[in-house]
Scaffold this motif. Sequence first.
Motif, PDB file in Angstrom:
ATOM      1  N   SER A   1       0.819  -1.200   0.000  1.00 41.90           N
ATOM      2  CA  SER A   1       0.000   0.000   0.000  1.00 41.90           C
ATOM      3  C   SER A   1       0.859   1.259   0.000  1.00 41.90           C
ATOM      4  CB  SER A   1      -0.932   0.018   1.205  1.00 41.90           C
ATOM      5  OG  SER A   1      -0.164  -0.228   2.355  1.00 41.90           O
ATOM      6  N   ALA A   2       2.163   1.112   0.381  1.00 36.62           N
ATOM      7  CA  ALA A   2       3.037   2.282   0.369  1.00 36.62           C
ATOM      8  C   ALA A   2       3.205   2.795  -1.047  1.00 36.62           C
ATOM      9  CB  ALA A   2       4.387   1.936   0.964  1.00 36.62           C
ATOM     10  N   GLU A   3       3.048   1.897  -2.026  1.00 40.07           N
ATOM     11  CA  GLU A   3       3.214   2.319  -3.424  1.00 40.07           C
ATOM     12  C   GLU A   3       2.244   3.434  -3.772  1.00 40.07           C
ATOM     13  OE1 GLU A   3       2.907  -1.082  -5.948  1.00 40.07           O
ATOM     14  OE2 GLU A   3       4.274  -2.181  -4.651  1.00 40.07           O
ATOM     15  N   THR A   4       1.172   3.504  -3.123  1.00 39.15           N
ATOM     16  CA  THR A   4       0.180   4.515  -3.475  1.00 39.15           C
ATOM     17  C   THR A   4       0.459   5.858  -2.788  1.00 39.15           C
ATOM     18  OG1 THR A   4      -1.192   3.810  -1.662  1.00 39.15           O
ATOM     19  CG2 THR A   4      -1.642   2.801  -3.783  1.00 39.15           C
ATOM     20  N   LEU A   5       1.415   5.901  -1.860  1.00 39.66           N
ATOM     21  CA  LEU A   5       1.664   7.166  -1.158  1.00 39.66           C
ATOM     22  C   LEU A   5       2.280   8.189  -2.124  1.00 39.66           C
ATOM     23  CD1 LEU A   5       2.924   6.236   2.404  1.00 39.66           C
ATOM     24  CD2 LEU A   5       0.635   6.605   1.574  1.00 39.66           C
ATOM     25  N   HIS A   6       1.911   9.434  -1.878  1.00 36.60           N
ATOM     26  CA  HIS A   6       2.332  10.496  -2.791  1.00 36.60           C
ATOM     27  C   HIS A   6       3.295  11.444  -2.067  1.00 36.60           C
ATOM     28  CE1 HIS A   6       0.999  14.393  -4.991  1.00 36.60           C
ATOM     29  NE2 HIS A   6       2.121  13.925  -5.490  1.00 36.60           N
TER      30      HIS A   6
ATOM     31  N   VAL B   1      14.551   8.234   6.580  1.00 36.61           N
ATOM     32  CA  VAL B   1      13.597   9.226   7.094  1.00 36.61           C
ATOM     33  C   VAL B   1      12.233   9.080   6.399  1.00 36.61           C
ATOM     34  CG1 VAL B   1      13.136  11.686   7.332  1.00 36.61           C
ATOM     35  CG2 VAL B   1      15.413  10.818   7.748  1.00 36.61           C
ATOM     36  N   VAL B   2      12.259   8.917   5.064  1.00 35.89           N
ATOM     37  CA  VAL B   2      10.986   8.826   4.334  1.00 35.89           C
ATOM     38  C   VAL B   2      10.250   7.521   4.698  1.00 35.89           C
ATOM     39  CG1 VAL B   2       9.922   8.720   2.052  1.00 35.89           C
ATOM     40  CG2 VAL B   2      11.771  10.323   2.484  1.00 35.89           C
ATOM     41  N   ASN B   3      11.051   6.462   4.890  1.00 32.57           N
ATOM     42  CA  ASN B   3      10.433   5.181   5.302  1.00 32.57           C
ATOM     43  C   ASN B   3       9.685   5.324   6.618  1.00 32.57           C
ATOM     44  OD1 ASN B   3      10.179   2.764   4.123  1.00 32.57           O
ATOM     45  ND2 ASN B   3      12.339   2.215   4.304  1.00 32.57           N
ATOM     46  N   ARG B   4      10.359   5.983   7.561  1.00 33.97           N
ATOM     47  CA  ARG B   4       9.745   6.163   8.882  1.00 33.97           C
ATOM     48  C   ARG B   4       8.442   6.972   8.746  1.00 33.97           C
ATOM     49  NH1 ARG B   4      14.327   7.645  12.268  1.00 33.97           N
ATOM     50  NH2 ARG B   4      13.894   9.801  11.721  1.00 33.97           N
ATOM     51  N   ALA B   5       8.525   8.022   7.913  1.00 36.28           N
ATOM     52  CA  ALA B   5       7.334   8.873   7.732  1.00 36.28           C
ATOM     53  C   ALA B   5       6.204   8.081   7.067  1.00 36.28           C
ATOM     54  CB  ALA B   5       7.703  10.085   6.885  1.00 36.28           C
ATOM     55  N   SER B   6       6.600   7.260   6.072  1.00 27.63           N
ATOM     56  CA  SER B   6       5.534   6.531   5.359  1.00 27.63           C
ATOM     57  C   SER B   6       4.870   5.516   6.293  1.00 27.63           C
ATOM     58  CB  SER B   6       6.070   5.873   4.099  1.00 27.63           C
ATOM     59  OG  SER B   6       6.682   4.659   4.415  1.00 27.63           O
ATOM     60  N   GLU B   7       5.689   4.911   7.199  1.00 25.01           N
ATOM     61  CA  GLU B   7       5.079   3.979   8.163  1.00 25.01           C
ATOM     62  C   GLU B   7       4.045   4.687   9.026  1.00 25.01           C
ATOM     63  OE1 GLU B   7       8.252   1.991  10.203  1.00 25.01           O
ATOM     64  OE2 GLU B   7       8.702   0.878   8.361  1.00 25.01           O
ATOM     65  N   LYS B   8       4.380   5.919   9.414  1.00 27.73           N
ATOM     66  CA  LYS B   8       3.444   6.682  10.246  1.00 27.73           C
ATOM     67  C   LYS B   8       2.146   6.951   9.463  1.00 27.73           C
ATOM     68  CE  LYS B   8       2.905  10.985  12.590  1.00 27.73           C
ATOM     69  NZ  LYS B   8       2.637  11.192  13.922  1.00 27.73           N
ATOM     70  N   VAL B   9       2.329   7.345   8.163  1.00 28.34           N
ATOM     71  CA  VAL B   9       1.126   7.619   7.355  1.00 28.34           C
ATOM     72  C   VAL B   9       0.261   6.358   7.241  1.00 28.34           C
ATOM     73  CG1 VAL B   9       0.303   8.277   5.060  1.00 28.34           C
ATOM     74  CG2 VAL B   9       2.307   9.388   6.015  1.00 28.34           C
ATOM     75  N   LEU B  10       0.946   5.235   6.975  1.00 28.12           N
ATOM     76  CA  LEU B  10       0.182   3.985   6.795  1.00 28.12           C
ATOM     77  C   LEU B  10      -0.531   3.577   8.083  1.00 28.12           C
ATOM     78  CD1 LEU B  10       2.667   1.958   4.587  1.00 28.12           C
ATOM     79  CD2 LEU B  10       0.495   2.981   3.908  1.00 28.12           C
ATOM     80  N   LEU B  11       0.172   3.719   9.218  1.00 31.99           N
ATOM     81  CA  LEU B  11      -0.455   3.379  10.508  1.00 31.99           C
ATOM     82  C   LEU B  11      -1.698   4.218  10.735  1.00 31.99           C
ATOM     83  CD1 LEU B  11       2.355   2.891  13.173  1.00 31.99           C
ATOM     84  CD2 LEU B  11       0.453   1.372  12.623  1.00 31.99           C
TER      85      LEU B  11
END
Length: 498
Positions: free
Chosen positions: A4-9, A118-128
């Motif tokens: 689902s991270a693939e869909t993050l913008h 850094v971006v990975n950590r941020a994307s995990e937060k968005v997904l959570l």
Amino acid sequence: MSDSAETLHVLIVDDEQDIREGSERILTRMGFNISKATNGQEALDLFKNKRADIVLLDLKMPGMDGMEVLEKIRSIDDSTIVIVITGYATVETAIMAMKQGAYDFIPKPFEPDQLRMVVNRASEKVLLKMAAEKLDRERQRTLLDLGTEKSRIRTIIESLPNGVLVTNTLSQVVLMNPAFRQLMGFDNSHPMGENIQAYFPDEDLCKLIMEISQGRHIDFEDIPEYEFSISKNQQFMIKGRPVLGQKNECLGAVVTMVDITALKLFDQLKSEFVAKVSHELRSPLSTIHEQLAVVLSDMMEIAPETDKKILGRAKEKTHSLISLIGDLLDLSRIEEGVICKEPEPVQIDALLKSIIAFLRDKADAKQQSLTLEILDDHPPEVLADPLALESIFGNLITNAINYTPENGNIHVKVAVAGINIKIEISDNGFGIEDKHLDKIFERFYRAKNDQTRYITGTGLGLPIVKELVQSLGGFVDVESTFGKGSTFTVLLPVALST
Ligand code: ADP
């Protein structure tokens, strides 16, 4: 990274082309959707048009500076994660930006791994956050569904024409619908919460409901229907069922109540009507039958064969009608409780001997053997109306004779079975097809086939047998193999010696 991270913008805002394109390459490979802006105004225009989940924002840009862009982005959507990019000289500004709501910062120049981390950590937060929001939406929807379901069920119960009452496992009443209150004559203020005995003035009924509430009738098949009345002209039919939880545990009982006063009255009128009509028809029919017999014997010598045949048929038909009327009258008498009114101790072996002696001619006429076997020397007595017993065994043995061809065997066996006496009437006659077996005890049901088609009968014999056996507290059943024969078994409770 999850699918689902693939869909993050991600929106990259930097005036340095190398940073923009380098970051784009790395993040695209990680599966993000990327847009880029070279200055603050362009970034805001893009953002308003299409929200980004993560913004990589350079703090030091010509024109609108990063701090102002950060503020505006957060005022449009404060859930967006902003990561600030800044040179060594402006670490303090970066800290200020964090205070203003930025999520993290990357000092310039940075290694690809630093950016990835850094971006990975941020994307995990968005997904959570997305997952939590989804869960919350589902929970809200379930609650809403439950709410509507609950009120829907309540509305249905409230508007049912039949009375409904629900108890918990302690037999306390937890719900009564308006129909129940009305049938019982309770007003709206009549309280709930008390034990069932406060609602039904009938001890046996309360006992049954208590047993159901405590889970002693999980298998509903054995729960009897209960008729009960609060006054002479109001009769109710009560049905109780356990309320079962997910693990089949009993949570209480649900009791439904139907007013059957009109049905009872109708039933009584019907029985009275049938009894009256049958009674009125019996005497004239008997007279016709007797007179036909006289005429037939008088013209035995002189009348032509065809006339004798016609009169013979008429005599046969009147005989069938007389039997039908007799059976209908018997049924009315059983319904009125007249037949089994006077129980007395009866020696069943003696009674069977006399019935067999009476029916012997009928069996002899078909060259059938008719035997009686008594397994105990002195079988105990049965407490019953002898007329009822005569009717039961008279019907069953007559059927055995009727539905067995010539030269067949009919055997009656008596044995003691615990607290009961067991009487089996077996024949090696036509037998009954499986499809008819559970219906032959219904009124007027006759299982016809090529062999039995011409045997006359009313279809009321077995219903009479069943009603009588039940009124004596006994049980009747049949086993049969089509083409081989049948065995009817009657169990009757023995009389308790005093
Ligand atoms: P009736 O004998 O007047 O038809 P019953 O109620 O006594 O009515 O019996 C219902 C049906 O059950 C009969 O029509 C017959 O088909 C079947 N039946 C009863 N007893 C026997 C038996 N011993 N052997 C075979 N069929 C039987």
